[in-house]
Design a protein around this motif. Structure first.
Motif, PDB file in Angstrom:
ATOM      1  N   UNK A 178       0.783  -1.378   0.274  1.00  0.00           N
ATOM      2  CA  UNK A 178      -0.083   0.052  -0.232  1.00  0.00           C
ATOM      3  C   UNK A 178       1.310   1.474   0.209  1.00  0.00           C
ATOM      4  N   UNK A 179       0.677   2.473  -0.866  1.00  0.00           N
ATOM      5  CA  UNK A 179       1.270   3.342  -0.758  1.00  0.00           C
ATOM      6  C   UNK A 179       0.309   4.329  -1.338  1.00  0.00           C
ATOM      7  N   UNK A 180       0.735   6.130  -1.061  1.00  0.00           N
ATOM      8  CA  UNK A 180      -0.062   6.606  -1.359  1.00  0.00           C
ATOM      9  C   UNK A 180       0.349   7.034  -3.224  1.00  0.00           C
ATOM     10  N   UNK A 181      -1.474   7.194  -3.424  1.00  0.00           N
ATOM     11  CA  UNK A 181      -1.635   6.609  -5.102  1.00  0.00           C
ATOM     12  C   UNK A 181      -0.740   7.784  -6.250  1.00  0.00           C
ATOM     13  N   UNK A 182      -0.334   8.990  -5.416  1.00  0.00           N
ATOM     14  CA  UNK A 182       0.125  10.654  -6.205  1.00  0.00           C
ATOM     15  C   UNK A 182       0.935   9.503  -6.732  1.00  0.00           C
ATOM     16  N   UNK A 183       1.556   8.550  -5.986  1.00  0.00           N
ATOM     17  CA  UNK A 183       3.259   8.228  -5.992  1.00  0.00           C
ATOM     18  C   UNK A 183       3.644   7.206  -7.489  1.00  0.00           C
ATOM     19  N   UNK A 184       2.330   6.635  -7.655  1.00  0.00           N
ATOM     20  CA  UNK A 184       1.872   6.137  -9.069  1.00  0.00           C
ATOM     21  C   UNK A 184       2.859   6.539 -10.354  1.00  0.00           C
ATOM     22  N   UNK A 185       2.164   8.072 -10.653  1.00  0.00           N
ATOM     23  CA  UNK A 185       2.374   8.713 -11.374  1.00  0.00           C
ATOM     24  C   UNK A 185       2.381   7.939 -12.859  1.00  0.00           C
ATOM     25  N   UNK A 186       2.049   7.313 -12.738  1.00  0.00           N
ATOM     26  CA  UNK A 186       1.950   6.458 -14.227  1.00  0.00           C
ATOM     27  C   UNK A 186       2.350   5.639 -14.313  1.00  0.00           C
ATOM     28  N   UNK A 187       3.644   4.634 -13.662  1.00  0.00           N
ATOM     29  CA  UNK A 187       4.081   3.891 -13.652  1.00  0.00           C
ATOM     30  C   UNK A 187       3.802   3.099 -14.418  1.00  0.00           C
ATOM     31  N   UNK A 188       4.497   2.124 -15.424  1.00  0.00           N
ATOM     32  CA  UNK A 188       4.137   0.510 -16.046  1.00  0.00           C
ATOM     33  C   UNK A 188       3.834  -0.425 -15.061  1.00  0.00           C
ATOM     34  N   UNK A 189       3.215  -1.306 -15.099  1.00  0.00           N
ATOM     35  CA  UNK A 189       2.675  -2.055 -13.750  1.00  0.00           C
ATOM     36  C   UNK A 189       2.939  -3.438 -14.181  1.00  0.00           C
ATOM     37  N   UNK A 190       3.210  -3.467 -15.817  1.00  0.00           N
ATOM     38  CA  UNK A 190       3.231  -4.204 -16.284  1.00  0.00           C
ATOM     39  C   UNK A 190       5.169  -4.885 -16.775  1.00  0.00           C
ATOM     40  N   UNK A 191       5.399  -3.739 -16.144  1.00  0.00           N
ATOM     41  CA  UNK A 191       7.281  -3.706 -16.366  1.00  0.00           C
ATOM     42  C   UNK A 191       7.682  -4.239 -14.906  1.00  0.00           C
ATOM     43  N   UNK A 192       6.818  -3.557 -13.790  1.00  0.00           N
ATOM     44  CA  UNK A 192       7.791  -4.093 -12.654  1.00  0.00           C
ATOM     45  C   UNK A 192       6.609  -5.324 -11.671  1.00  0.00           C
ATOM     46  N   UNK A 193       5.703  -5.580 -12.557  1.00  0.00           N
ATOM     47  CA  UNK A 193       5.117  -7.268 -12.223  1.00  0.00           C
ATOM     48  C   UNK A 193       4.747  -7.878 -12.616  1.00  0.00           C
ATOM     49  N   UNK A 221      -9.589   8.425   5.471  1.00  0.00           N
ATOM     50  CA  UNK A 221      -9.493   8.727   6.593  1.00  0.00           C
ATOM     51  C   UNK A 221      -7.474   8.781   7.772  1.00  0.00           C
ATOM     52  N   UNK A 222      -7.301   9.933   7.369  1.00  0.00           N
ATOM     53  CA  UNK A 222      -5.394   9.121   7.245  1.00  0.00           C
ATOM     54  C   UNK A 222      -5.045  10.292   8.726  1.00  0.00           C
ATOM     55  N   UNK A 223      -4.519   9.608   9.828  1.00  0.00           N
ATOM     56  CA  UNK A 223      -4.722  10.512  11.354  1.00  0.00           C
ATOM     57  C   UNK A 223      -3.718  11.603  10.786  1.00  0.00           C
ATOM     58  N   UNK A 224      -4.046  13.074  10.450  1.00  0.00           N
ATOM     59  CA  UNK A 224      -3.472  13.989  11.258  1.00  0.00           C
ATOM     60  C   UNK A 224      -2.964  14.358   9.855  1.00  0.00           C
ATOM     61  N   UNK A 225      -3.966  14.164   8.655  1.00  0.00           N
ATOM     62  CA  UNK A 225      -3.878  14.409   7.149  1.00  0.00           C
ATOM     63  C   UNK A 225      -4.449  14.510   6.392  1.00  0.00           C
ATOM     64  N   UNK A 226      -5.487  14.643   7.635  1.00  0.00           N
ATOM     65  CA  UNK A 226      -6.937  14.160   6.517  1.00  0.00           C
ATOM     66  C   UNK A 226      -6.658  13.365   5.398  1.00  0.00           C
ATOM     67  N   UNK A 227      -8.092  13.653   4.490  1.00  0.00           N
ATOM     68  CA  UNK A 227      -8.156  12.590   3.551  1.00  0.00           C
ATOM     69  C   UNK A 227      -7.687  12.359   2.572  1.00  0.00           C
ATOM     70  N   UNK A 228      -6.297  11.066   2.657  1.00  0.00           N
ATOM     71  CA  UNK A 228      -5.748  10.640   1.317  1.00  0.00           C
ATOM     72  C   UNK A 228      -6.067   9.448   0.850  1.00  0.00           C
ATOM     73  N   UNK A 229      -5.347   9.513  -0.752  1.00  0.00           N
ATOM     74  CA  UNK A 229      -5.812   8.925  -1.918  1.00  0.00           C
ATOM     75  C   UNK A 229      -4.711   7.723  -1.853  1.00  0.00           C
ATOM     76  N   UNK A 230      -5.026   6.618  -1.593  1.00  0.00           N
ATOM     77  CA  UNK A 230      -4.358   5.402  -1.346  1.00  0.00           C
ATOM     78  C   UNK A 230      -4.318   4.397  -2.188  1.00  0.00           C
ATOM     79  N   UNK A 231      -3.652   3.267  -2.782  1.00  0.00           N
ATOM     80  CA  UNK A 231      -3.041   2.856  -4.028  1.00  0.00           C
ATOM     81  C   UNK A 231      -2.139   1.607  -3.392  1.00  0.00           C
ATOM     82  N   UNK A 232      -3.428   0.129  -3.764  1.00  0.00           N
ATOM     83  CA  UNK A 232      -2.713  -1.220  -3.221  1.00  0.00           C
ATOM     84  C   UNK A 232      -2.070  -2.431  -4.711  1.00  0.00           C
TER      85      UNK A 232
END
Length: 266
Positions: A178-193, A221-232
């Motif tokens: 799990x990671x913040x969705x903003x970090x994916x940045x259009x990467x190639x899933x096929x290349x990494x996985x 709801x992320x404690x101390x940061x409000x609403x955060x978009x996550x991706x799995x």
């Protein structure tokens, strides 16, 4: 490609780098202390023991000590497969791998994902660690007293990565990253996985069915940061271990007792 550096720990890194901050402070209330550290951009991979509280209740104190060392020994194998990380203990129930261009990585987030993939695909004992990844500015530095100093890492990415691990998508999965969705940045899933080539396949054309799936962003709801978009990213094909870590720990404890290495003194 950048040449990887031979840093195994935060201390190794700190003693070989010019410090970002190096000052002695004489505080009227706290007293005298030194502040020495290096600030850097990094990706943090947090891997924590799943069900740590339950295990601490169900296993004896000695068995929990065995479990913790078994867990850390297994996790360190993942760092051997990655050249661009250093290791940091995080409290008593997690290990943190730190990836950075300062350690030779060209894409720290991608390298962290590959290390997490290794954990998911080599978990024969079913540790099923809680895995979270986050990037940003961190400060590596020394803390302690004149009697003993130790090196550690501080910054929002550590708390964010640990929070991602605890806010992972729930379900019947073998492994979840799990990671913040903003970090994916259009990467190639096929290349990494990409699916692994089957044994004897010609130039990798015969491949296994994909074991990983990239989920859609979800807001929490992320404690101390409000609403955060996550991706799995989920490992969707369950593997059945021949022996669980909990069972193995109890077997080791029985053997230790039988050999006379457990010498409890009242």
């Amino acid at each position: 490609m950048k040449t990887p550096y031979s840093y195994n720990t935060i201390t190794d890194f700190l003693i070989s780098q010019p410090l970002t901050i190096d000052v002695e402070i004489d505080d009227a209330y706290s007293g005298c202390f030194s502040v020495k550290g290096v600030e850097l951009e990094a990706t943090v991979l947090y891997a924590g023991i799943s069900d740590f509280a339950r295990l601490s209740v169900e296993l004896s104190a000695a068995e929990m000590l065995i479990y913790m060392n078994m867990f850390l020994a297994w996790l360190r194998e993942s760092s051997f497969s990655e050249r661009f990380c250093v290791i940091e203990r995080f409290l008593d129930n997690a290990l943190v791998l730190l990836f950075s261009t300062r350690f030779g990585s060209e894409d720290p987030f991608a390298d962290a994902l590959l290390a997490a993939r290794w954990m998911g695909e080599h978990d024969s004992m079913k540790f099923c660690p809680d895995i979270g990844i986050a990037s940003g500015t961190v400060m590596a530095g020394f803390t302690g007293t004149p009697k003993e100093y130790s090196a550690s890492v501080f910054g929002r990415p550590l708390i964010l990565a640990a929070g991602c691990a605890r806010l992972k998508l729930r379900g019947r999965f073998d492994s979840i990253i799990t990671f913040p969705a903003a970090e994916w940045r259009g990467r190639s899933f096929e290349a990494l996985f990409s699916p692994l080539a089957t044994e004897g396949s010609e130039k990798g054309r015969d491949r296994q069915e994909p074991r990983w799936r990239l989920g859609e962003p979800r807001e929490v709801d992320f404690p101390g940061s409000g609403r955060v978009a996550l991706q799995d990213i989920a490992h969707i094909i369950p593997s059945m271990p021949s022996l669980s870590a909990e069972t193995k720990v109890r077997e080791w404890m029985e053997l230790i007792r039988a050999k006379g290495y457990y010498k409890k003194k009242d």
